[in-house]
Design a protein around this motif. Structure first.
Motif, PDB file in Angstrom:
ATOM      1  N   GLU A  19       9.313   5.804  -6.421  1.00 33.78           N
ATOM      2  CA  GLU A  19       8.723   4.631  -7.073  1.00 33.78           C
ATOM      3  C   GLU A  19       9.799   3.607  -7.407  1.00 33.78           C
ATOM      4  O   GLU A  19       9.603   2.400  -7.214  1.00 33.78           O
ATOM      5  N   GLY A  20      10.937   4.074  -7.908  1.00 30.95           N
ATOM      6  CA  GLY A  20      12.029   3.157  -8.208  1.00 30.95           C
ATOM      7  C   GLY A  20      12.570   2.493  -6.954  1.00 30.95           C
ATOM      8  O   GLY A  20      12.832   1.281  -6.938  1.00 30.95           O
ATOM      9  N   GLY A  22      10.937   2.046  -4.239  1.00 31.26           N
ATOM     10  CA  GLY A  22       9.895   1.135  -3.771  1.00 31.26           C
ATOM     11  C   GLY A  22       9.945  -0.208  -4.481  1.00 31.26           C
ATOM     12  O   GLY A  22       9.751  -1.257  -3.859  1.00 31.26           O
ATOM     13  N   ARG A  23      10.220  -0.185  -5.775  1.00 33.56           N
ATOM     14  CA  ARG A  23      10.344  -1.449  -6.513  1.00 33.56           C
ATOM     15  C   ARG A  23      11.531  -2.256  -6.000  1.00 33.56           C
ATOM     16  O   ARG A  23      11.453  -3.488  -5.878  1.00 33.56           O
ATOM     17  N   ILE A  24      12.627  -1.573  -5.706  1.00 35.86           N
ATOM     18  CA  ILE A  24      13.799  -2.264  -5.169  1.00 35.86           C
ATOM     19  C   ILE A  24      13.472  -2.890  -3.822  1.00 35.86           C
ATOM     20  O   ILE A  24      13.754  -4.074  -3.575  1.00 35.86           O
ATOM     21  N   LEU A  26      10.586  -3.660  -2.615  1.00 34.92           N
ATOM     22  CA  LEU A  26       9.578  -4.713  -2.755  1.00 34.92           C
ATOM     23  C   LEU A  26      10.205  -6.022  -3.225  1.00 34.92           C
ATOM     24  O   LEU A  26       9.715  -7.115  -2.880  1.00 34.92           O
ATOM     25  N   SER A  27      11.298  -5.951  -3.969  1.00 34.43           N
ATOM     26  CA  SER A  27      11.957  -7.173  -4.444  1.00 34.43           C
ATOM     27  C   SER A  27      12.581  -7.965  -3.289  1.00 34.43           C
ATOM     28  O   SER A  27      12.833  -9.164  -3.431  1.00 34.43           O
ATOM     29  N   GLU A 122       5.853   6.596  -0.804  1.00 30.21           N
ATOM     30  CA  GLU A 122       5.595   5.503  -1.739  1.00 30.21           C
ATOM     31  C   GLU A 122       5.440   4.227  -0.929  1.00 30.21           C
ATOM     32  O   GLU A 122       6.357   3.814  -0.221  1.00 30.21           O
ATOM     33  N   PRO A 124       4.663   0.632  -1.723  1.00 29.34           N
ATOM     34  CA  PRO A 124       4.449  -0.327  -2.806  1.00 29.34           C
ATOM     35  C   PRO A 124       3.706  -1.580  -2.401  1.00 29.34           C
ATOM     36  O   PRO A 124       2.985  -2.157  -3.222  1.00 29.34           O
ATOM     37  N   SER A 127       0.235  -0.536  -2.761  1.00 28.47           N
ATOM     38  CA  SER A 127      -0.090   0.141  -4.025  1.00 28.47           C
ATOM     39  C   SER A 127      -0.613   1.553  -3.780  1.00 28.47           C
ATOM     40  O   SER A 127      -1.600   1.990  -4.392  1.00 28.47           O
ATOM     41  N   THR A 129       0.502   5.743  -3.401  1.00 31.55           N
ATOM     42  CA  THR A 129       1.449   6.831  -3.551  1.00 31.55           C
ATOM     43  C   THR A 129       0.784   8.087  -3.018  1.00 31.55           C
ATOM     44  O   THR A 129      -0.258   8.510  -3.524  1.00 31.55           O
TER      45      THR A 129
END
Length: 269
Positions: A19-20, A22-24, A26-27, A122, A124, A127, A129
């Motif tokens: 998840e972490g 994936g956030r990176i 996605l940025s 994941e 992202p 959305s 998982t």
């Protein structure tokens, strides 16, 4: 610690890490990230490298006794034999990611003695998982997923020449599924029942497959080699001398048998 409890703990860890990452990733998504070409004309972006660093730092800090297998960093399979490894693709489907398509995912698995014991994809940008544990089933966003057992026409993914070698009665009830750049996500689509099966070209790697393999197995299907055997991860291929896999099939039921016939004919014919 009992194996089942260890697997659950590892799944919680790799899910948080994915998840972490994936956030990176996605940025950077649709932000024109810097891209380089690796050997074999395969792209890697700054998002891949940033997500990989995050995953490696977090996972090996939490489990320093585990081995490391990743698409983007040097692994230690040959140098340090271990029972458990993290198997990571920080962005599976990098070409799709670079092109702005949302069909890509962070793939993380734990393998023990060559087989996956925890897996997460994941996704992202969608959305989603998708997770699995041995004997516990597969889930997407907390809801159980299963392979398709009915429906005509059904979709099969893979190279056109392979599809054309399937028996005529299958071809009459089948449509070719659109190409999906992320192999892990494509196999998850089989697990979810979106498509009935997919051929996998030779030269896939552990990081493309390990998490998705477990997800499909827990959803009622299999990823099998041309001779109908499950994959063993972390080992050299005796035929190629490296860690790549040969032609594979991801499917279930009678379709699996017929797809394996096609792959076996290609591999051994």
């Amino acid at each position: 610690m009992p194996a089942n409890e260890q697997n659950r703990d590892d799944l919680a860890l790799i899910r948080e890490a994915a998840e972490g990452a994936g956030r990176i990733a996605l940025s950077y998504f649709r932000q024109d990230p810097q891209v380089w070409m690796k050997t074999g004309n395969s792209p890697v972006s700054e998002a891949d490298l940033a997500a990989d660093k995050y995953l490696k730092d977090m996972l090996l800090t939490a489990r320093p006794d585990y081995g490391w297998i990743s698409e983007e960093t040097l692994d230690d399979r040959a140098a340090t034999p271990r029972r458990r490894f993290f198997v990571v693709d920080p962005i599976d489907g990098t070409r799709a990611f670079i092109e702005g398509s949302d069909v890509w995912c962070v793939s993380v698995a734990v393998i023990e003695d060559g087989r996956p014991v925890a897996g997460v994809l994941e996704c992202p940008a969608r959305s989603q998982t998708i997770t699995a544990l041995p004997g516990q089933g597969a889930e997407q966003n907390g809801t159980a997923i299963h392979v398709s057992t009915s429906g005509v026409p059904f979709k099969v993914a893979g190279p056109g020449p392979f599809l054309k070698k399937l028996p005529e009665h299958f071809q009459q009830s089948m449509v070719a599924a659109p190409y999906i750049a992320s192999l892990a996500y494509r196999i998850a689509m089989v697990a979810r029942g979106d498509i009935a099966g997919t051929f996998v070209r030779p030269s896939s790697h552990d990081w493309d497959l390990a998490a998705a393999d477990l997800i499909l197995a827990e959803a009622g299907g299999y990823v099998l080699t041309a001779d109908g055997k499950p994959l063993t991860y972390g080992l050299r291929n005796n035929e190629t001398g490296d860690y790549r896999h040969g032609a594979l099939v991801a499917a279930s039921g009678l379709l699996m048998d017929n797809m394996l016939d096609v792959v076996a004919e290609t591999a051994f014919g």
